[in-house]
Design a protein around this motif. Structure first.
Motif, PDB file in Angstrom:
ATOM      1  N   MET A 123      26.832 -27.618  12.548  1.00 45.38           N
ATOM      2  CA  MET A 123      27.154 -27.634  13.973  1.00 45.38           C
ATOM      3  C   MET A 123      25.913 -27.976  14.784  1.00 45.38           C
ATOM      4  O   MET A 123      25.962 -28.806  15.699  1.00 45.38           O
ATOM      5  CB  MET A 123      27.707 -26.271  14.377  1.00 45.38           C
ATOM      6  N   LEU A 124      24.783 -27.353  14.452  1.00 48.32           N
ATOM      7  CA  LEU A 124      23.540 -27.618  15.184  1.00 48.32           C
ATOM      8  C   LEU A 124      23.076 -29.052  14.962  1.00 48.32           C
ATOM      9  O   LEU A 124      22.583 -29.706  15.881  1.00 48.32           O
ATOM     10  CB  LEU A 124      22.460 -26.617  14.764  1.00 48.32           C
ATOM     11  N   LEU A 167      25.202 -31.301  17.058  1.00 46.91           N
ATOM     12  CA  LEU A 167      24.785 -31.188  18.460  1.00 46.91           C
ATOM     13  C   LEU A 167      23.559 -32.066  18.709  1.00 46.91           C
ATOM     14  O   LEU A 167      23.469 -32.774  19.715  1.00 46.91           O
ATOM     15  CB  LEU A 167      24.477 -29.726  18.794  1.00 46.91           C
ATOM     16  N   ARG A 222      23.350 -35.193  21.224  1.00 48.64           N
ATOM     17  CA  ARG A 222      22.309 -35.213  22.267  1.00 48.64           C
ATOM     18  C   ARG A 222      21.531 -36.518  22.228  1.00 48.64           C
ATOM     19  O   ARG A 222      21.241 -37.126  23.244  1.00 48.64           O
ATOM     20  CB  ARG A 222      21.316 -34.064  22.041  1.00 48.64           C
ATOM     21  N   ASP A 237      24.520 -35.015  29.644  1.00 47.03           N
ATOM     22  CA  ASP A 237      23.901 -33.798  30.149  1.00 47.03           C
ATOM     23  C   ASP A 237      23.997 -33.765  31.674  1.00 47.03           C
ATOM     24  O   ASP A 237      23.644 -34.725  32.354  1.00 47.03           O
ATOM     25  CB  ASP A 237      22.422 -33.779  29.736  1.00 47.03           C
ATOM     26  N   ALA A 266      30.282 -28.092  17.899  1.00 48.67           N
ATOM     27  CA  ALA A 266      29.162 -28.742  18.589  1.00 48.67           C
ATOM     28  C   ALA A 266      29.651 -29.588  19.760  1.00 48.67           C
ATOM     29  O   ALA A 266      28.917 -29.790  20.726  1.00 48.67           O
ATOM     30  CB  ALA A 266      28.385 -29.617  17.599  1.00 48.67           C
ATOM     31  N   VAL A 267      30.895 -30.083  19.677  1.00 51.41           N
ATOM     32  CA  VAL A 267      31.383 -31.004  20.718  1.00 51.41           C
ATOM     33  C   VAL A 267      31.608 -30.315  22.066  1.00 51.41           C
ATOM     34  O   VAL A 267      31.059 -30.768  23.080  1.00 51.41           O
ATOM     35  CB  VAL A 267      32.634 -31.767  20.222  1.00 51.41           C
ATOM     36  N   LEU A 287      30.251 -27.633  22.950  1.00 53.96           N
ATOM     37  CA  LEU A 287      28.916 -27.176  23.326  1.00 53.96           C
ATOM     38  C   LEU A 287      28.121 -28.323  23.958  1.00 53.96           C
ATOM     39  O   LEU A 287      27.428 -28.139  24.962  1.00 53.96           O
ATOM     40  CB  LEU A 287      28.199 -26.632  22.085  1.00 53.96           C
ATOM     41  N   HIS A 288      28.243 -29.512  23.367  1.00 53.73           N
ATOM     42  CA  HIS A 288      27.579 -30.698  23.898  1.00 53.73           C
ATOM     43  C   HIS A 288      28.038 -30.978  25.331  1.00 53.73           C
ATOM     44  O   HIS A 288      27.235 -31.290  26.214  1.00 53.73           O
ATOM     45  CB  HIS A 288      27.898 -31.887  22.989  1.00 53.73           C
ATOM     46  N   LEU A 323      26.525 -28.226  27.649  1.00 55.33           N
ATOM     47  CA  LEU A 323      25.145 -27.821  27.409  1.00 55.33           C
ATOM     48  C   LEU A 323      24.326 -27.689  28.697  1.00 55.33           C
ATOM     49  O   LEU A 323      23.386 -26.902  28.763  1.00 55.33           O
ATOM     50  CB  LEU A 323      24.467 -28.792  26.432  1.00 55.33           C
ATOM     51  N   ALA A 341      32.916 -22.892  24.360  1.00 52.42           N
ATOM     52  CA  ALA A 341      31.638 -23.474  23.943  1.00 52.42           C
ATOM     53  C   ALA A 341      30.590 -22.375  23.762  1.00 52.42           C
ATOM     54  O   ALA A 341      29.857 -22.362  22.769  1.00 52.42           O
ATOM     55  CB  ALA A 341      31.163 -24.488  24.980  1.00 52.42           C
ATOM     56  N   LEU A 371      28.642 -20.972  20.269  1.00 52.07           N
ATOM     57  CA  LEU A 371      27.185 -20.843  20.204  1.00 52.07           C
ATOM     58  C   LEU A 371      26.793 -19.416  19.843  1.00 52.07           C
ATOM     59  O   LEU A 371      25.934 -19.182  18.985  1.00 52.07           O
ATOM     60  CB  LEU A 371      26.588 -21.221  21.569  1.00 52.07           C
TER      61      LEU A 371
END
Lengths: 139, 234
Positions: A41-42, A45, A49, A56, B78-79, B81-82, B85, B206, B210
């Motif tokens: 998962m990290l 991410l 990014r 963002d 992750a999606v 969360l992305h 973020l 999300a 995390l």
């Protein structure tokens, strides 16, 4: 993600499984005390990014990429994937019954303690840091 | 009939049907907290297995494909969360502090309550890692001298508890910040709680995902320390 193939779900799933595989490999090589999928998962991410840094700051910006397609499809039914493990609990109900009082009270009590501690603390500290941000570094 | 019950495919099909039934019930009841598809499906399938006397191995064979998807689905967290973020900016201190405190509270209250209520020391240690995701709680239980299989069951129950009651409890306590709500559910009820809140709100989901990951890391590091302090561990 580049969508050259017209099956975005499969392309996305390949990305997800690739990250899981690399995450699992890293855990295997380093003895990290974390499950491979969490490391995956990290990693994903990080990939997102690096490839879409512009997202963002844009509130709930929806990527159209294949990873988003596959992730949204899987996450919409995340509860389904826990059903087999949940059914496995049935086999241990007998064991749980043996110490019903400490098991049930301990489970519910400590679950509640953890939930409440994190919820209240995070909200309190979140407000404080927001205020500090507005106050221009004061306090 | 017996032949049919021994087919793994029967149980894969039954699992998908039971889950669909749970989704249907959730929608029919206007998303009642108790009508969580995972809970409904587990109750229905558990009752079916007991009534038909089917071996759990047959069920596991049939549903292995579903369990397998838990891996990529975890990566998929992750999606959201992305997408969310940017909400982490300026939130590092609340995030880290609440996760560390939450992990310590979960472990010590589990150990303390079981001990206080007359449970064995082994049972107390079995309870300590139950807030983390099963892939972490099971090996941790073994490390500190608990019963891994029992920890697995308690982990699932803590998750279902969070799916059913987590958001309600937080609303009672007036925790309205979606980030704090997500962190709390993920810290106490790992992936199963995350699955619930992700269906309600993406920000909460999300942060819950995390929180689940960070709680796993922090608890793995701190539980062995707690075992040293409390003189446990086999």
């Amino acid at each position: 993600m580049p969508d050259s193939v017209d099956v975005p779900f499969l392309t996305g799933l390949t990305w997800l499984l690739g990250c899981q595989l690399v995450g699992t490999l890293l855990v295997h090589l380093t003895d990290l005390p974390v499950p491979g999928p969490v490391v995956g998962m990290l990693l994903l991410l990080l990939v997102l990014r690096l490839r879409h840094p512009s997202e963002d700051g844009s509130p709930a910006g929806r990527g159209e990429g294949s990873v988003h397609v596959a992730a949204d499809a899987l996450l919409a039914h995340l509860q389904l994937f826990f059903v087999p493990a949940g059914v496995g609990v049935v086999a241990y109900l007998g064991l749980l019954r043996a110490d019903a009082v400490p098991v049930l009270a301990g489970l519910v009590g400590s679950w509640l303690a953890g939930l409440v501690a994190v919820g209240l603390l995070a909200q309190l500290l979140g407000r404080r840091s927001a205020r500090r941000g507005q106050g221009g570094g004061a306090a | 009939m017996t032949w049919l019950l021994d087919q793994p495919l029967t149980w894969l099909f039954a699992t998908l049907l039971a889950y669909r039934g749970g989704c249907w019930l959730r929608d029919r009841t206007g998303r009642h907290p108790l009508a969580q598809p995972v809970l409904v499906a587990v109750l229905v399938l558990g009752a079916l297995l007991l009534l038909t006397g089917t071996d759990l191995d047959v069920f596991d064979d049939g549903t292995a494909a579903i369990s397998f998807l838990l891996g990529p689905a975890t990566v998929a967290l992750a999606v959201p969360l992305h997408r969310q973020l940017h909400r982490l900016r300026g939130y590092a201190v609340p995030l880290v502090t609440s996760i560390v405190v939450g992990s310590v509270v979960s472990m010590t209250s589990a150990w303390g309550l079981v001990t206080l209520l007359g449970g064995s020391e082994r049972l107390a240690w079995t309870m300590t890692p139950k807030a983390t995701t099963a892939a972490v709680s099971i090996p941790l239980s073994e490390t500190v001298g608990g019963v891994p299989a029992l920890t697995a069951a308690l982990t699932i129950l803590a998750g279902i508890l969070g799916a059913v009651a987590g958001p309600t409890v937080l609303t009672w306590l007036r925790v309205r910040d979606a980030r704090a709500r997500g962190l709390a559910v993920g810290a106490a009820s790992h992936g199963i709680g995350t699955a619930r809140v992700l269906g309600d709100d993406e920000v909460t989901g999300a942060f819950s995902g995390l929180s689940m990951g960070l709680t796993a890391v922090v608890t793995s590091l701190l539980l062995p320390v707690l075992a040293l302090v409390l003189g446990g561990g086999a």
